[in-house]
Design a protein around this motif. Structure first.
Motif, PDB file in Angstrom:
ATOM      1  N   GLU A  72      -5.556  -0.387   1.781  1.00 13.03           N
ATOM      2  CA  GLU A  72      -4.835  -1.601   2.149  1.00 13.03           C
ATOM      3  C   GLU A  72      -5.521  -2.862   1.637  1.00 13.03           C
ATOM      4  O   GLU A  72      -4.855  -3.832   1.257  1.00 13.03           O
ATOM      5  CB  GLU A  72      -4.664  -1.660   3.666  1.00 13.03           C
ATOM      6  CG  GLU A  72      -3.556  -2.600   4.096  1.00 13.03           C
ATOM      7  CD  GLU A  72      -2.999  -2.245   5.457  1.00 13.03           C
ATOM      8  OE1 GLU A  72      -3.016  -3.117   6.325  1.00 13.03           O
ATOM      9  OE2 GLU A  72      -2.549  -1.102   5.634  1.00 13.03           O
TER      10      GLU A  72
ATOM     11  N   ALA B 211      -4.653  -3.190  -1.941  1.00 13.55           N
ATOM     12  CA  ALA B 211      -3.243  -3.567  -2.037  1.00 13.55           C
ATOM     13  C   ALA B 211      -3.071  -5.057  -1.757  1.00 13.55           C
ATOM     14  O   ALA B 211      -2.277  -5.741  -2.417  1.00 13.55           O
ATOM     15  CB  ALA B 211      -2.409  -2.745  -1.061  1.00 13.55           C
TER      16      ALA B 211
ATOM     17  N   CYS C  58       0.831  -1.202   0.000  1.00 12.98           N
ATOM     18  CA  CYS C  58       0.000   0.000   0.000  1.00 12.98           C
ATOM     19  C   CYS C  58       0.869   1.257   0.000  1.00 12.98           C
ATOM     20  O   CYS C  58       0.614   2.203  -0.760  1.00 12.98           O
ATOM     21  CB  CYS C  58      -0.929  -0.012   1.211  1.00 12.98           C
ATOM     22  SG  CYS C  58      -2.195   1.279   1.166  1.00 12.98           S
TER      23      CYS C  58
END
Length: 217
Positions: free
Chosen positions: A191, A194, A15
């Protein structure tokens, strides 16, 4: 090769690799980095950004728990990749002013350059993963009547393994840049996104490594 995409350090490292280049394109780079959890000065150097990213991953894992060997490999690989790929655009260590570092990091926020960054990261991480599992075994096969007659033979194998991972990681470069561009402009990358990206990347890399093994023996 293990899919570590659910590892908190892997997800946070990936991220940050997506967000630092975006932050570098903003006027107040330091402010944007602090929003990402990086403790930096008002005009950070490349080394300071890389160090702050490593510390940010440490703090994140400290909060959420789940520290693993693989997570530490990802954290180190991310720091090395950010430094190495950004440094390609800098004149030298002493000529890398904060403004030039900001420009170099911002340059990673393009389709082509993020693809290069992602490829470098997954090449380093896969290399570390394979070495992690092979290291104890390989050291027992150095000697006159062993697989590696000399330490040099062992080093040659390590170099070949590094090249193998870098060549296999080409598959990551083929899709990561477009993924980065698409998701940056469609709500941004968090996140969770990611982690999903890392999952797909690990899957593609495993398949490529398996294909190379079956093809070349």
């Amino acid at each position: 090769m293990i899919d570590a995409s659910n590892d908190p350090a892997v997800k946070h490292s990936v991220c940050l690799l997506t967000q630092i280049p975006i932050a570098a394109k903003q006027e107040d780079f330091a402010f944007e980095l602090r929003k990402l959890g990086l403790n930096v000065s008002d005009r950070p150097s490349l080394i300071q950004v890389v160090s702050a990213m490593t510390e940010a991953v440490d703090r994140h894992v400290g909060r959420v728990g789940g520290r693993t060997d693989l997570g530490e490999m990802a954290q180190l690989s991310a720091a090395e990749s950010l430094n190495a790929v950004a440094r390609r655009e800098l004149p030298d260590l002493f000529g890398a002013t904060p403004d030039k570092a900001k420009a170099a990091l911002g340059g990673l926020g393009t389709v082509k350059q993020f693809a290069a960054l992602a490829r470098d990261f997954f090449a380093r991480l896969s290399r570390r993963q394979l070495s992690y599992f092979l290291s104890r075994e390989l050291s027992q096969h150095v000697g006159v009547n062993s697989r590696f007659h000399t330490i040099r033979d062992h080093r040659d194998f390590e170099s070949a393994l590094d090249l193998h991972c870098r060549e296999a990681s080409r598959i990551i470069k083929e899709f990561s840049g477009e993924w980065f561009s698409k998701h940056t402009h469609e709500g941004g990358i968090n996140e969770a996104k990611a982690g999903r990206f890392a999952h797909v990347a690990f899957k593609k890399l495993r398949e490529e490594l398996r294909h190379r093994r079956d093809t070349h023996g």
